[in-house]
Write a protein that holds these residues in place. Sequence first.
Motif, PDB file in Angstrom:
ATOM      1  N   GLN A   7       0.677  -1.041  -0.023  1.00  0.00           N
ATOM      2  CA  GLN A   7       0.331  -0.255  -0.100  1.00  0.00           C
ATOM      3  C   GLN A   7       1.022   1.342  -0.129  1.00  0.00           C
ATOM      4  O   GLN A   7       0.632   2.039  -0.583  1.00  0.00           O
ATOM      5  CB  GLN A   7      -1.058   0.304   0.977  1.00  0.00           C
ATOM      6  CG  GLN A   7      -1.568  -1.191   1.698  1.00  0.00           C
ATOM      7  CD  GLN A   7      -2.162  -1.965   0.339  1.00  0.00           C
ATOM      8  OE1 GLN A   7      -3.101  -1.095  -0.238  1.00  0.00           O
ATOM      9  NE2 GLN A   7      -2.585  -3.381   0.202  1.00  0.00           N
ATOM     10  N   HIS A   8       2.112   1.256   0.817  1.00  0.00           N
ATOM     11  CA  HIS A   8       3.175   2.446   0.873  1.00  0.00           C
ATOM     12  C   HIS A   8       3.318   2.789  -0.634  1.00  0.00           C
ATOM     13  O   HIS A   8       3.359   4.139  -0.833  1.00  0.00           O
ATOM     14  CB  HIS A   8       3.916   1.982   1.932  1.00  0.00           C
ATOM     15  CG  HIS A   8       4.818   3.504   2.433  1.00  0.00           C
ATOM     16  ND1 HIS A   8       5.214   3.758   3.849  1.00  0.00           N
ATOM     17  CD2 HIS A   8       5.405   4.897   1.906  1.00  0.00           C
ATOM     18  CE1 HIS A   8       5.629   5.009   3.798  1.00  0.00           C
ATOM     19  NE2 HIS A   8       5.379   4.932   2.836  1.00  0.00           N
ATOM     20  N   SER A   9       3.710   1.264  -0.895  1.00  0.00           N
ATOM     21  CA  SER A   9       4.755   1.846  -2.165  1.00  0.00           C
ATOM     22  C   SER A   9       3.359   2.311  -3.917  1.00  0.00           C
ATOM     23  O   SER A   9       4.278   3.439  -4.172  1.00  0.00           O
ATOM     24  CB  SER A   9       5.680   0.383  -2.185  1.00  0.00           C
ATOM     25  OG  SER A   9       4.500  -0.335  -2.716  1.00  0.00           O
ATOM     26  N   GLY A  12      12.117  12.379   0.631  1.00  0.00           N
ATOM     27  CA  GLY A  12      12.069  11.523   1.748  1.00  0.00           C
ATOM     28  C   GLY A  12      11.404  10.236   2.271  1.00  0.00           C
ATOM     29  O   GLY A  12      10.031  10.921   2.070  1.00  0.00           O
ATOM     30  N   CYS A  13      11.230   9.217   3.217  1.00  0.00           N
ATOM     31  CA  CYS A  13      10.710   8.608   3.596  1.00  0.00           C
ATOM     32  C   CYS A  13      11.753   7.937   4.708  1.00  0.00           C
ATOM     33  O   CYS A  13      12.128   7.053   4.794  1.00  0.00           O
ATOM     34  CB  CYS A  13       9.425   8.041   2.334  1.00  0.00           C
ATOM     35  SG  CYS A  13       8.661   7.105   3.267  1.00  0.00           S
ATOM     36  N   GLY A  14      10.700   7.462   5.495  1.00  0.00           N
ATOM     37  CA  GLY A  14      10.514   5.946   6.839  1.00  0.00           C
ATOM     38  C   GLY A  14       9.864   4.991   6.526  1.00  0.00           C
ATOM     39  O   GLY A  14      10.368   4.457   7.316  1.00  0.00           O
ATOM     40  N   GLY A  15       9.337   4.840   5.995  1.00  0.00           N
ATOM     41  CA  GLY A  15       8.369   3.415   6.148  1.00  0.00           C
ATOM     42  C   GLY A  15       9.104   2.451   4.966  1.00  0.00           C
ATOM     43  O   GLY A  15      10.378   2.923   4.645  1.00  0.00           O
ATOM     44  N   THR A  16       8.864   1.583   5.339  1.00  0.00           N
ATOM     45  CA  THR A  16       9.490  -0.087   4.765  1.00  0.00           C
ATOM     46  C   THR A  16       8.436   0.125   2.919  1.00  0.00           C
ATOM     47  O   THR A  16       7.550   0.440   2.851  1.00  0.00           O
ATOM     48  CB  THR A  16       9.139  -1.264   5.660  1.00  0.00           C
ATOM     49  OG1 THR A  16       7.335  -1.062   5.641  1.00  0.00           O
ATOM     50  CG2 THR A  16       9.501  -0.877   6.794  1.00  0.00           C
ATOM     51  N   HIS A  17       9.356  -0.404   2.169  1.00  0.00           N
ATOM     52  CA  HIS A  17       9.281  -0.538   0.605  1.00  0.00           C
ATOM     53  C   HIS A  17       9.938  -2.092   0.204  1.00  0.00           C
ATOM     54  O   HIS A  17      10.894  -2.372   0.936  1.00  0.00           O
ATOM     55  CB  HIS A  17       9.761   0.448   0.087  1.00  0.00           C
ATOM     56  CG  HIS A  17       9.422   1.537   0.397  1.00  0.00           C
ATOM     57  ND1 HIS A  17      10.379   2.020   1.141  1.00  0.00           N
ATOM     58  CD2 HIS A  17       8.330   3.007   0.253  1.00  0.00           C
ATOM     59  CE1 HIS A  17       9.691   3.759   1.900  1.00  0.00           C
ATOM     60  NE2 HIS A  17       8.711   3.809   0.666  1.00  0.00           N
ATOM     61  N   PRO A  18       8.997  -2.404  -0.586  1.00  0.00           N
ATOM     62  CA  PRO A  18       9.363  -3.523  -1.339  1.00  0.00           C
ATOM     63  C   PRO A  18      11.087  -3.190  -2.128  1.00  0.00           C
ATOM     64  O   PRO A  18      10.720  -1.977  -2.799  1.00  0.00           O
ATOM     65  CB  PRO A  18       8.011  -3.720  -2.711  1.00  0.00           C
ATOM     66  CG  PRO A  18       7.112  -2.930  -2.708  1.00  0.00           C
ATOM     67  CD  PRO A  18       7.865  -2.309  -1.298  1.00  0.00           C
ATOM     68  N   GLN A  26       0.767   3.775  -2.720  1.00  0.00           N
ATOM     69  CA  GLN A  26       1.095   5.005  -2.544  1.00  0.00           C
ATOM     70  C   GLN A  26       2.307   6.136  -3.188  1.00  0.00           C
ATOM     71  O   GLN A  26       1.436   7.796  -3.857  1.00  0.00           O
ATOM     72  CB  GLN A  26       0.435   5.476  -1.281  1.00  0.00           C
ATOM     73  CG  GLN A  26       0.549   6.758  -0.747  1.00  0.00           C
ATOM     74  CD  GLN A  26       1.091   8.587  -0.543  1.00  0.00           C
ATOM     75  OE1 GLN A  26       2.109   7.432   0.435  1.00  0.00           O
ATOM     76  NE2 GLN A  26       1.964   9.484  -0.799  1.00  0.00           N
ATOM     77  N   HIS A  27       3.142   6.285  -3.311  1.00  0.00           N
ATOM     78  CA  HIS A  27       4.162   6.610  -3.921  1.00  0.00           C
ATOM     79  C   HIS A  27       4.158   6.818  -5.323  1.00  0.00           C
ATOM     80  O   HIS A  27       4.048   8.099  -5.663  1.00  0.00           O
ATOM     81  CB  HIS A  27       5.578   6.000  -3.881  1.00  0.00           C
ATOM     82  CG  HIS A  27       6.082   6.058  -2.361  1.00  0.00           C
ATOM     83  ND1 HIS A  27       7.102   7.101  -1.883  1.00  0.00           N
ATOM     84  CD2 HIS A  27       6.334   5.464  -1.546  1.00  0.00           C
ATOM     85  CE1 HIS A  27       7.564   7.116  -0.621  1.00  0.00           C
ATOM     86  NE2 HIS A  27       6.949   6.259  -0.082  1.00  0.00           N
ATOM     87  N   ILE A  28       3.779   5.229  -6.223  1.00  0.00           N
ATOM     88  CA  ILE A  28       3.544   5.718  -7.120  1.00  0.00           C
ATOM     89  C   ILE A  28       2.363   6.724  -8.238  1.00  0.00           C
ATOM     90  O   ILE A  28       2.255   6.855  -8.883  1.00  0.00           O
ATOM     91  CB  ILE A  28       3.474   4.287  -7.662  1.00  0.00           C
ATOM     92  CG1 ILE A  28       4.641   3.403  -7.341  1.00  0.00           C
ATOM     93  CG2 ILE A  28       3.282   4.023  -9.212  1.00  0.00           C
ATOM     94  CD1 ILE A  28       4.577   2.198  -7.807  1.00  0.00           C
TER      95      ILE A  28
HETATM   96 ZN   LIG Z   1       7.260   5.442   1.743  1.00  0.00          ZN
END
Ligand SMILES: [Zn+2]
Length: 394
Positions: A96-98, A193-199, A100-102
């Motif tokens: 979901q996080h990645s 900049g991002c502090g989350g986890t991504h594939p 969202q970036h895309i």
């Molecule tokens: Zn992120």
Amino acid sequence: MEHKLYYKDPYITSFWTEVIDTGKDNSGRDFAVLKETAFYPTGGGQPFDTGIIDGVQVIEIEEVDGEIRHYLERPVEKKKVHGQVDWERRFDHMQQHSGQHILSAAFEDLFDMETVGFHLGKEFVTIDLDTPELEEKVAQEAEKVANKIVAENRPIIVKWVDAEEAREYPLRKELSVEENIRLVMIPDFDYGGCGGTHPKSTGETGPIKILGWERQRKKIRLEFVCGQRVLKQLQAKQTIIRELSGILNAPEGKLPEAAEKLVQNGKSLDKEVGEAREALIRMEAEKLVTDEPANFYCKAFEGRSLQELQKLAKFAISFNQKAVFLLVSNDGERLQVVCGRGENAEGNMKDTLTNALSLIEGKGGGNEAFAQGSGKMLISPEELLRCLKTSLEA
Ligand SMILES: [Zn+2]
């Protein structure tokens, strides 16, 4: 940063470490601090991980003043322990996080619509787009480009840099920190900049599907899902469609037509029933004044609405302009009252009603010739009729 295993490698799900501190928070919840951890704490819009530490369920992870607290169902001792991250939950968050970036990058690149808010919910993900309107074709185009980036399986690169090095990249937003900057990059597409986890690559995000949007003040809140959630949504929608298809006895493509027909049928039936009911009330009124010719009618009914009583009284008056009609109905919860008279009858219906309503804490209104109201079942319908009669004769 060394202790944050989820930064070192977001794919670590199982690890051995040491409990270096334990405690209880203000609400009495037990927590443990580990020497190093693969459990991601709530942050940057990404929810915390869950899992098991030394056989104990992890309830929540929070970073408090640089300390990562693992809230546990029961306390653990300070010793060597094994941690197991709930990978299904974490990978879902990564998708979901990645995604969202895309998707955010697609909206910004194509239509200059900046993302100013992000929420990763249990079922849906939302972003707030800084635009007052969103057209269907614009949403479709952004979704198409986002899915193209997914299909190209571009790498998602994470790099720790300082402020000076960060300036070398075309960042979308100003950085919120000055040092230990963590850049997350999809080459030639998105830098931030991002502090989350991504594939490790966009392909793992899986499909990105916009589900809908609504206006929120001057912005658009867009709802979407990525990866496994797309399948889940599709399955849920398929189940609903299949059920509807059975109920409406129509194939999928004909469902809107079948539903529309059903609604229209319902409306015309309602109209017919309404007309038939009115005709019945009219007949009832006619029968009442013909069977018992009088100048004064006092009647108690069961289970009739105020609207029905009003109609009955109006029809009855039309058949006998010399009479007064006092009608009461008990609908099981409240008492309904109608007082009406013909042109050639006497008496103030509004006053008659008002006096009676005061006995049942009721409310109502009307005029000298016709008044109606309702109140609590504080007395019996018969008693209320007696009061109306007394009040009328006074
Ligand atoms: Zn992120």
